[in-house]
Design a protein around this motif. Sequence first.
Motif, PDB file in Angstrom:
ATOM      1  N   SER A  50     -70.584  -5.142  32.329  1.00  0.00           N
ATOM      2  CA  SER A  50     -71.929  -5.645  32.591  1.00  0.00           C
ATOM      3  C   SER A  50     -72.407  -5.157  33.950  1.00  0.00           C
ATOM      4  O   SER A  50     -71.588  -4.959  34.867  1.00  0.00           O
ATOM      5  CB  SER A  50     -71.932  -7.179  32.567  1.00  0.00           C
ATOM      6  OG  SER A  50     -73.133  -7.683  33.107  1.00  0.00           O
ATOM      7  N   THR A  63     -77.837   0.496  28.729  1.00  0.00           N
ATOM      8  CA  THR A  63     -77.139  -0.649  28.138  1.00  0.00           C
ATOM      9  C   THR A  63     -77.678  -0.916  26.735  1.00  0.00           C
ATOM     10  O   THR A  63     -78.712  -0.381  26.337  1.00  0.00           O
ATOM     11  CB  THR A  63     -77.339  -1.921  28.986  1.00  0.00           C
ATOM     12  OG1 THR A  63     -78.682  -2.396  28.812  1.00  0.00           O
ATOM     13  CG2 THR A  63     -77.083  -1.658  30.455  1.00  0.00           C
ATOM     14  N   ASP A  81     -78.078  -6.437  24.727  1.00  0.00           N
ATOM     15  CA  ASP A  81     -77.436  -7.593  25.354  1.00  0.00           C
ATOM     16  C   ASP A  81     -77.004  -7.326  26.787  1.00  0.00           C
ATOM     17  O   ASP A  81     -76.463  -8.219  27.449  1.00  0.00           O
ATOM     18  CB  ASP A  81     -76.217  -8.030  24.534  1.00  0.00           C
ATOM     19  CG  ASP A  81     -76.617  -8.523  23.157  1.00  0.00           C
ATOM     20  OD1 ASP A  81     -77.681  -9.175  23.064  1.00  0.00           O
ATOM     21  OD2 ASP A  81     -75.882  -8.239  22.187  1.00  0.00           O
ATOM     22  N   GLY A 130     -68.774  -0.627  28.760  1.00  0.00           N
ATOM     23  CA  GLY A 130     -68.249  -1.813  28.080  1.00  0.00           C
ATOM     24  C   GLY A 130     -68.366  -3.065  28.918  1.00  0.00           C
ATOM     25  O   GLY A 130     -68.162  -4.169  28.431  1.00  0.00           O
ATOM     26  N   THR A 173     -74.786  -4.839  27.725  1.00  0.00           N
ATOM     27  CA  THR A 173     -73.475  -4.173  27.831  1.00  0.00           C
ATOM     28  C   THR A 173     -73.685  -2.697  28.134  1.00  0.00           C
ATOM     29  O   THR A 173     -74.463  -2.015  27.469  1.00  0.00           O
ATOM     30  CB  THR A 173     -72.687  -4.330  26.523  1.00  0.00           C
ATOM     31  OG1 THR A 173     -72.520  -5.722  26.240  1.00  0.00           O
ATOM     32  CG2 THR A 173     -71.320  -3.661  26.641  1.00  0.00           C
TER      33      THR A 173
END
Length: 473
Positions: A125, A97, A100, A123, A102
């Motif tokens: 979580s 990721t 953040d 894209g 993502t």
Amino acid sequence: RLQVADFTPVEPGYVQEAAGRLVRAAGGGEPQLFEWPLRSKEGRVFWAEVNLKRATIRGRARVLALARDITARKRAEAERARLETAFEQAAETVVITDADGTILYVNPAFTKISGYTREEAIGGSPKILKSGEHDDAFYKRLWETIRGGETWQGRFRNKKKDGKIYTEDATISPVRDRSGTIVNFVAVKRDVTDLVRLESDLRQAQKMEAIGTLAGGIAHDFNNILYSILGFTDLAMDGVPSETRTYRCLEGIREAGARGTELVSQILTFSRRKEREKRPLLLQEVVPQTMRLLAGTAPSSVNIRQTLDPACGPVLGDRTEFQQIVMNLCSNAFHAMQGKGGDLDIRLEEVRLDGANVRASGLPRGGRYARLSVGDTGYGIDESTARRMFEPYFTTKPVGEGTGLGLSTVLGIVQAMEGSVRAESAPGRGARFDVLLPVHEPTNDAPAPRADGNGLENSPPTEVDHAADSRGR
């Protein structure tokens, strides 16, 4: 004069042809940019990025070649390719990721285990895997750890795309750039669902063995006491007129003693101290006979369906003990549908198990198995009850209605037959118990199996104590 072939390790004929083609294109006004292996004066081979373009030097048209050593870059690209190949082929889940959270990358193991495609995951979580079994404080500690630059290790209970819960051991590490700033997180996770189940089964087996050893010792001594009570009661009854109050009291003592003997028999069966002679059994004949014995205790509001495979192979066991399995499972099903009615579905089929199916079933080996399934449409079993339902003396029935030995007795008999028993249930959705028993493979010199109407093969009929066997858990 030096030729291109003099400072390249590639085969000379190919070099002259390829170099000539590139030089002619550059001389025609089309700049050429390509990678080419070169050899230094000292003999060291290195990769270069070569740029060819037309130039006018001292009034004459020339092709200017500019070469830049890219060996370090090529080495880094090769290392990255190896890492990508390792990630792509790893059995463990790999998720990368940004800072953040993502998702930027998932490997094929992620899609195989979670059920989400790469397009669905990238894209998004990691929250798509949340099962709801971890509280906010759990995730808060996780993020504080990795954002603080430390590696987090722990266990997740996550949810697949199809809603199934699975267990993962995970290691999540921060990734820094050259300035030391955290730019990515990489999670490597291993599906340990089967391992956790096996560990739980082992702990349960060890606990059951300890309880069984203790209970067996107590039951053996208690049995001797009961024999004395029953013996002296019979002697006392011989000297008392049958119409007296004393005689009726002695009858009550004898009935209580008989119930105690039955309870001891169940305890000894659970602790495996009560050995019976095992014979080949045709379950497709034993099951209907057992259900006829249960007909008088079945609620009229319960519809009983039997689907029995006539080709199912025999199992090795004691007929009375197998009847006890069927009776206990069916009695529990009747109790689960008490007051509301429903369907009792009994199925028998032969299956072949191997690989993951063997591990999931808790069996020691693969092969042919007879699977007896007893399913009901009752109120179901909650998770806390499911964890304890095979423990001896555990019962959800009111005081006086159950001994808590029904399912523990079933487990003891099934394990003695080298089989396994599993349950699937959810509150309000009924329950199904699957009993798997190995199909008996007779040796070449053994007599051929033959049914005699009692579900026995090559053995005389066995007398069944209907009162004892019809009592469920």
